[in-house]
Scaffold this motif. Sequence first.
Motif, PDB file in Angstrom:
ATOM      1  N   TRP A 163       0.894  -1.240  -0.199  1.00  0.00           N
ATOM      2  CA  TRP A 163      -0.225   0.116  -0.157  1.00  0.00           C
ATOM      3  C   TRP A 163       0.887   1.369  -0.006  1.00  0.00           C
ATOM      4  CZ3 TRP A 163      -3.897  -1.915  -1.749  1.00  0.00           C
ATOM      5  CH2 TRP A 163      -4.881  -3.074  -1.117  1.00  0.00           C
ATOM      6  N   GLN A 164       1.842   1.221   0.815  1.00  0.00           N
ATOM      7  CA  GLN A 164       2.899   2.510   0.870  1.00  0.00           C
ATOM      8  C   GLN A 164       4.341   2.290   1.054  1.00  0.00           C
ATOM      9  OE1 GLN A 164       1.611   5.455   3.883  1.00  0.00           O
ATOM     10  NE2 GLN A 164      -0.500   5.803   2.894  1.00  0.00           N
ATOM     11  N   VAL A 165       4.905   3.143   0.716  1.00  0.00           N
ATOM     12  CA  VAL A 165       6.364   3.156   0.980  1.00  0.00           C
ATOM     13  C   VAL A 165       6.778   4.538   1.744  1.00  0.00           C
ATOM     14  CG1 VAL A 165       6.997   1.650  -0.657  1.00  0.00           C
ATOM     15  CG2 VAL A 165       6.748   4.108  -1.312  1.00  0.00           C
ATOM     16  N   ALA A 166       7.817   4.579   2.424  1.00  0.00           N
ATOM     17  CA  ALA A 166       8.444   5.628   3.076  1.00  0.00           C
ATOM     18  C   ALA A 166       9.822   5.666   3.396  1.00  0.00           C
ATOM     19  CB  ALA A 166       7.596   5.820   4.408  1.00  0.00           C
ATOM     20  N   TRP A 167      10.542   6.694   2.920  1.00  0.00           N
ATOM     21  CA  TRP A 167      11.939   7.061   2.947  1.00  0.00           C
ATOM     22  C   TRP A 167      12.265   7.342   4.633  1.00  0.00           C
ATOM     23  CZ3 TRP A 167      15.160   5.308  -0.731  1.00  0.00           C
ATOM     24  CH2 TRP A 167      14.633   5.000  -2.004  1.00  0.00           C
ATOM     25  N   ALA A 168      13.190   6.872   5.116  1.00  0.00           N
ATOM     26  CA  ALA A 168      13.669   7.510   6.113  1.00  0.00           C
ATOM     27  C   ALA A 168      14.755   8.659   6.127  1.00  0.00           C
ATOM     28  CB  ALA A 168      14.271   6.361   7.273  1.00  0.00           C
ATOM     29  N   HIS A 169      14.951   9.338   6.966  1.00  0.00           N
ATOM     30  CA  HIS A 169      15.791  10.578   7.044  1.00  0.00           C
ATOM     31  C   HIS A 169      17.354  10.236   6.602  1.00  0.00           C
ATOM     32  CE1 HIS A 169      18.443  14.013   8.053  1.00  0.00           C
ATOM     33  NE2 HIS A 169      17.302  14.826   7.903  1.00  0.00           N
ATOM     34  N   PRO A 170      18.060  10.503   5.732  1.00  0.00           N
ATOM     35  CA  PRO A 170      19.277  10.016   5.241  1.00  0.00           C
ATOM     36  C   PRO A 170      20.297  10.201   6.576  1.00  0.00           C
ATOM     37  CG  PRO A 170      18.870  12.378   4.344  1.00  0.00           C
ATOM     38  CD  PRO A 170      17.726  11.960   5.073  1.00  0.00           C
ATOM     39  N   LYS A 171      20.124  10.457   7.652  1.00  0.00           N
ATOM     40  CA  LYS A 171      20.905  10.657   8.606  1.00  0.00           C
ATOM     41  C   LYS A 171      21.177   9.095   9.106  1.00  0.00           C
ATOM     42  CE  LYS A 171      20.010  11.786  13.103  1.00  0.00           C
ATOM     43  NZ  LYS A 171      19.752  12.883  14.089  1.00  0.00           N
ATOM     44  N   PHE A 172      20.008   8.409   8.801  1.00  0.00           N
ATOM     45  CA  PHE A 172      20.185   6.788   9.311  1.00  0.00           C
ATOM     46  C   PHE A 172      20.616   5.932   8.045  1.00  0.00           C
ATOM     47  CE2 PHE A 172      16.781   9.101  11.581  1.00  0.00           C
ATOM     48  CZ  PHE A 172      17.130   9.006  12.883  1.00  0.00           C
ATOM     49  N   GLY A 173      21.192   6.337   6.985  1.00  0.00           N
ATOM     50  CA  GLY A 173      21.384   5.541   5.894  1.00  0.00           C
ATOM     51  C   GLY A 173      20.411   5.557   4.844  1.00  0.00           C
ATOM     52  N   VAL A 174      20.313   4.686   3.822  1.00  0.00           N
ATOM     53  CA  VAL A 174      19.490   4.719   2.824  1.00  0.00           C
ATOM     54  C   VAL A 174      18.348   3.503   3.308  1.00  0.00           C
ATOM     55  CG1 VAL A 174      18.925   4.231   0.287  1.00  0.00           C
ATOM     56  CG2 VAL A 174      21.054   5.436   1.144  1.00  0.00           C
ATOM     57  N   ILE A 175      17.358   3.780   3.879  1.00  0.00           N
ATOM     58  CA  ILE A 175      16.354   2.897   4.383  1.00  0.00           C
ATOM     59  C   ILE A 175      14.729   3.408   3.956  1.00  0.00           C
ATOM     60  CG2 ILE A 175      15.125   2.366   6.668  1.00  0.00           C
ATOM     61  CD1 ILE A 175      17.850   2.784   8.219  1.00  0.00           C
ATOM     62  N   LEU A 176      14.157   2.315   3.591  1.00  0.00           N
ATOM     63  CA  LEU A 176      12.925   2.322   3.089  1.00  0.00           C
ATOM     64  C   LEU A 176      11.920   1.382   3.691  1.00  0.00           C
ATOM     65  CD1 LEU A 176      11.013   3.557   0.681  1.00  0.00           C
ATOM     66  CD2 LEU A 176      11.519   1.554  -0.567  1.00  0.00           C
ATOM     67  N   ALA A 177      10.911   1.935   4.020  1.00  0.00           N
ATOM     68  CA  ALA A 177       9.848   0.908   4.824  1.00  0.00           C
ATOM     69  C   ALA A 177       8.583   0.804   3.913  1.00  0.00           C
ATOM     70  CB  ALA A 177       9.201   1.937   6.093  1.00  0.00           C
ATOM     71  N   SER A 178       8.151  -0.336   4.022  1.00  0.00           N
ATOM     72  CA  SER A 178       6.840  -0.631   3.099  1.00  0.00           C
ATOM     73  C   SER A 178       5.860  -1.388   3.998  1.00  0.00           C
ATOM     74  CB  SER A 178       7.376  -1.700   1.925  1.00  0.00           C
ATOM     75  OG  SER A 178       7.854  -2.770   2.328  1.00  0.00           O
ATOM     76  N   CYS A 179       4.548  -1.195   3.681  1.00  0.00           N
ATOM     77  CA  CYS A 179       3.381  -1.759   4.276  1.00  0.00           C
ATOM     78  C   CYS A 179       2.655  -2.354   3.404  1.00  0.00           C
ATOM     79  CB  CYS A 179       2.883  -0.858   5.189  1.00  0.00           C
ATOM     80  SG  CYS A 179       1.938   0.437   4.422  1.00  0.00           S
ATOM     81  N   SER A 180       1.902  -3.442   3.807  1.00  0.00           N
ATOM     82  CA  SER A 180       1.091  -4.337   2.956  1.00  0.00           C
ATOM     83  C   SER A 180      -0.340  -4.773   3.585  1.00  0.00           C
ATOM     84  CB  SER A 180       2.012  -5.606   2.686  1.00  0.00           C
ATOM     85  OG  SER A 180       1.304  -6.563   1.784  1.00  0.00           O
TER      86      SER A 180
END
Length: 324
Positions: free
Chosen positions: A75-92
Amino acid sequence: IVSISLVHHNIPLAMDSPLVSIDTQHEDMIHDSQFDYYSKRVATCSSDRTIKIFDVSGDMYHNSATLRGHDGPVWQVAWAHPKFGVILASCSYDGTVIIHRETTSNNWSKVYHHKIHKSSVNSISWAPHEYGLILACASSDGRVSILEHRDDNWTYSLIQNDSLGCNSVSWAPFSALGSLLENGRSIKRLVTASCDNAVRIWRQQEGQGGSWVEEKYKSQPHTDWVRDVAWAPNTGMPINIIASCSEDRTVVIWKQTEKDSDKDCSWVPYRMKEFDSPVWRVSWSVTGNVLAVSTGDHNVTLWKQSVDEKWVQVVTIDDDVDAM
């Protein structure tokens, strides 16, 4: 929809053709697309259970990775702030949230699989980076889980939001009106949209195990499912603004001013407009002064508040229905 149209936030509103169309190669309907912090990448997600990452260079979009792992529509994706690295969350729809991290260039791994919800996870939102790496997850089971990474471990807490299902969640800015304490600490706050037609604003209490309490408001103006909520970025003005949208075809603007922030029932809702179709999504510009509204008739409109505090439409973005 297997292609998407994108509008860069830094393109002047007066331009006639700010759209860039991408053939994503998804095999089913696309549900979300998000630029990263620097607008150098776009992530899309689909009912085909995949997430696609595109590198952005001017008007060119290159599909650099396809992420898998969900067992249902994403359903959705969300990028974390770059201070934490390249991180992407997804929900389903499968009831889970996956945290993806880029380990080397264009190589991704799953670093955490969040599986505590009993039904579809409909919305995710990263907290302001000042709080740490924290993700809110809204589910059809009526709960919002707060997922936090600390000391190399992922932990979570739960908010019982409602009994019918939660559709959306959005965080308050770090320095939002009413969030700063006398000791300089900031209180976490978020807003949710629910299937019981309600918008709820939550505040985490200092001490007391970090429990969450609901803030009061004057009324509930929506008469059908609330599909989405968005807390406006901090504009430097002493005011909080939230936008909500509903199956009842309306968009409501919620305001909390400095003079009312210490009072009960301080949130005041104002109906911005009734549209011709159900309203599915609302999203603020990075400066917090333009609101994008997506409706069920395949239109996106941009709105801005005038000097007399009325909301006026500034742009209409009509998707090509033949491509949908």
